[in-house]
Design a protein around this motif. Structure first.
Motif, PDB file in Angstrom:
ATOM      1  N   ARG A  52      -9.133   3.808   5.316  1.00  0.00           N
ATOM      2  CA  ARG A  52      -9.147   3.660   4.486  1.00  0.00           C
ATOM      3  C   ARG A  52     -10.190   3.388   4.133  1.00  0.00           C
ATOM      4  O   ARG A  52     -10.780   3.581   4.959  1.00  0.00           O
ATOM      5  CB  ARG A  52      -8.069   1.878   3.979  1.00  0.00           C
ATOM      6  N   SER A  53     -10.429   3.331   2.950  1.00  0.00           N
ATOM      7  CA  SER A  53     -11.811   3.802   2.288  1.00  0.00           C
ATOM      8  C   SER A  53     -11.815   2.643   0.758  1.00  0.00           C
ATOM      9  O   SER A  53     -11.975   1.691   0.934  1.00  0.00           O
ATOM     10  CB  SER A  53     -12.249   4.660   1.940  1.00  0.00           C
ATOM     11  N   CYS A  54     -11.283   3.107  -0.562  1.00  0.00           N
ATOM     12  CA  CYS A  54     -11.453   2.667  -1.514  1.00  0.00           C
ATOM     13  C   CYS A  54     -10.729   1.668  -1.735  1.00  0.00           C
ATOM     14  O   CYS A  54     -10.995   0.091  -2.165  1.00  0.00           O
ATOM     15  CB  CYS A  54     -11.021   3.773  -2.517  1.00  0.00           C
ATOM     16  N   ALA A  55      -9.341   1.436  -0.855  1.00  0.00           N
ATOM     17  CA  ALA A  55      -8.489   0.033  -0.874  1.00  0.00           C
ATOM     18  C   ALA A  55      -8.169   0.060  -2.850  1.00  0.00           C
ATOM     19  O   ALA A  55      -7.168  -1.151  -2.999  1.00  0.00           O
ATOM     20  CB  ALA A  55      -8.848  -1.044  -0.418  1.00  0.00           C
ATOM     21  N   HIS A  56      -7.900   1.122  -3.269  1.00  0.00           N
ATOM     22  CA  HIS A  56      -7.535   1.130  -4.949  1.00  0.00           C
ATOM     23  C   HIS A  56      -6.813   2.067  -5.429  1.00  0.00           C
ATOM     24  O   HIS A  56      -6.654   2.219  -6.423  1.00  0.00           O
ATOM     25  CB  HIS A  56      -8.718   0.587  -5.845  1.00  0.00           C
ATOM     26  N   GLY A  57      -6.352   3.060  -4.382  1.00  0.00           N
ATOM     27  CA  GLY A  57      -5.676   4.026  -4.777  1.00  0.00           C
ATOM     28  C   GLY A  57      -6.299   4.903  -5.042  1.00  0.00           C
ATOM     29  O   GLY A  57      -5.856   5.935  -6.237  1.00  0.00           O
ATOM     30  N   VAL A  58      -7.851   5.279  -4.903  1.00  0.00           N
ATOM     31  CA  VAL A  58      -8.446   6.602  -4.802  1.00  0.00           C
ATOM     32  C   VAL A  58      -8.959   7.455  -4.307  1.00  0.00           C
ATOM     33  O   VAL A  58      -8.812   8.301  -4.826  1.00  0.00           O
ATOM     34  CB  VAL A  58      -9.874   5.783  -6.342  1.00  0.00           C
ATOM     35  N   CYS A  59      -9.479   6.744  -3.095  1.00  0.00           N
ATOM     36  CA  CYS A  59     -10.030   8.010  -1.999  1.00  0.00           C
ATOM     37  C   CYS A  59      -8.683   8.507  -1.526  1.00  0.00           C
ATOM     38  O   CYS A  59      -8.959   9.486  -0.753  1.00  0.00           O
ATOM     39  CB  CYS A  59     -10.611   7.365  -1.484  1.00  0.00           C
ATOM     40  N   GLY A  60      -7.529   8.529  -1.181  1.00  0.00           N
ATOM     41  CA  GLY A  60      -5.932   8.826  -0.295  1.00  0.00           C
ATOM     42  C   GLY A  60      -6.712   8.986   0.826  1.00  0.00           C
ATOM     43  O   GLY A  60      -5.691  10.454   1.291  1.00  0.00           O
ATOM     44  N   SER A  61      -7.133   7.837   1.455  1.00  0.00           N
ATOM     45  CA  SER A  61      -7.583   8.176   2.931  1.00  0.00           C
ATOM     46  C   SER A  61      -5.680   7.081   3.822  1.00  0.00           C
ATOM     47  O   SER A  61      -5.753   7.939   4.773  1.00  0.00           O
ATOM     48  CB  SER A  61      -8.554   7.278   3.023  1.00  0.00           C
ATOM     49  N   ASP A  62      -5.866   6.266   2.767  1.00  0.00           N
ATOM     50  CA  ASP A  62      -4.667   5.711   3.969  1.00  0.00           C
ATOM     51  C   ASP A  62      -2.855   5.968   3.533  1.00  0.00           C
ATOM     52  O   ASP A  62      -2.369   5.423   3.808  1.00  0.00           O
ATOM     53  CB  ASP A  62      -4.694   4.359   3.953  1.00  0.00           C
ATOM     54  N   LEU A  72       0.738   5.218   0.285  1.00  0.00           N
ATOM     55  CA  LEU A  72      -0.581   4.775  -0.166  1.00  0.00           C
ATOM     56  C   LEU A  72      -0.016   2.889   0.427  1.00  0.00           C
ATOM     57  O   LEU A  72       0.519   1.805   0.054  1.00  0.00           O
ATOM     58  CB  LEU A  72      -1.279   4.714  -0.893  1.00  0.00           C
ATOM     59  N   CYS A  74      -2.540   1.108   0.756  1.00  0.00           N
ATOM     60  CA  CYS A  74      -3.411  -0.047  -0.533  1.00  0.00           C
ATOM     61  C   CYS A  74      -3.102  -0.327  -1.924  1.00  0.00           C
ATOM     62  O   CYS A  74      -2.989  -0.620  -2.080  1.00  0.00           O
ATOM     63  CB  CYS A  74      -4.791   0.636  -1.045  1.00  0.00           C
TER      64      CYS A  74
HETATM   65  S1  FES Z   1      -8.045   3.712   1.261  1.00  0.00           S
HETATM   66 FE1  FES Z   1      -8.236   5.286  -1.284  1.00  0.00          FE
HETATM   67  S2  FES Z   1      -6.411   5.623  -1.968  1.00  0.00           S
HETATM   68 FE2  FES Z   1      -5.661   4.182  -0.199  1.00  0.00          FE
END
Ligand code: FES
Length: 255
Positions: A52-62, A72, A74
């Motif tokens: 996870r990275s941004c934790a706001h649905g933007v980076c697409g990591s999780d 997602l 987050c």
């Molecule tokens: S942590 Fe970035 S989209 Fe979920």
């Protein structure tokens, strides 16, 4: 409220196969599934691995499979999944550890779409003019965050990808379906009036490994956390590959 997190674990250094572990955590029902995972990692088991990275649905990591659906962590609220939560890694990509997968096959497909604006002239200091209608033509597919939720929900991608097994070297692998996310990102440039490489991208996609691999299962559209009409975008690229889209040069191989 207390929730039970049943998580698929796999550490290739010690495990021969994946196994399940269950953790109980106290959360608010307005917390996100990611918050529950943090409670496990920070207070119960630091060996649990996830991205996870941004934790706001933007980076697409999780992106992960949560109660059977690609989501997602987050963005998904605990109250929307209930107190029994099952979490697995996304499918069709090799598992590196626990919920972390090797994204390289996914990004390889993405890169093969030439995902940047390609032009042959140099307008100097002038802007490349585009009308609101021309911009609207590809607005939906600009929303992609490359989380892989769509591609890893696709049964054709699962069948051709080799699943969660370690990745084969390129000389051994057979060509596989690029998957919905790669096509979405090709769509974003194919229908951009400023771009001049639509025919090149359509030639790449006018194959079984491209748009003709799609069997219109609609899993991708259901899985997209950004609400992109993924199947519709693929259909539009199929029509363009057949020469049925005005203003676009069909690929050299179009039937
Ligand atoms: S942590 Fe970035 S989209 Fe979920």
């Amino acid at each position: 409220m207390e929730v039970s997190l049943r998580i698929k674990r796999f550490n290739p250094e010690v495990d021969r196969r994946p196994h399940w572990e269950t953790y109980k955590v106290d959360v608010d029902e307005s917390d996100r599934v990611l918050d529950a995972l943090h409670l496990v990692k920070w207070h119960q088991d630091g060996t649990l691995s996830f991205r996870r990275s941004c934790a706001h649905g933007v980076c697409g990591s999780d992106a992960m499979v949560i109660n059977g659906q690609n989501r997602l962590a987050c963005v998904l609220l605990v109250r929307d999944v209930g107190s029994d939560i099952t979490i697995e890694p996304i499918r069709g990509l090799p598992v590196v550890k626990d919920l972390v997968v090797d994204m390289e096959p996914f990004f390889e497909g993405y890169r093969s779409m030439l995902p940047s604006l390609i032009t042959h002239d140099n307008p100097g200091p002038r802007e490349r003019i585009q009308s609101p209608a021309q911009r609207a033509r590809f607005d939906d597919t600009t929303k992609c965050i490359l989380c892989a939720a769509c591609t890893t929900s696709c049964p054709v991608f699962w069948a051709q990808s080799g699943g969660s097994a370690p990745r084969q070297p390129p000389e051994v692998r057979s060509p596989t379906y690029v998957g919905p996310a790669a096509i979405v990102n090709a769509h974003r440039f194919i229908f951009d009036s400023r771009d001049e490489a639509a025919a090149e991208r359509l030639a790449i996609l006018d194959q079984r490994t491209g748009v003709w691999g799609c069997r219109t299962a609609f899993n991708c559209t259901d899985a997209c956390p950004r609400g992109i009409k993924v199947t519709q975008a693929i259909q539009e690229v199929k029509r363009a590959a057949l020469g049925g889209e005005e203003g676009l040069d069909p690929p050299a191989s179009a039937h």
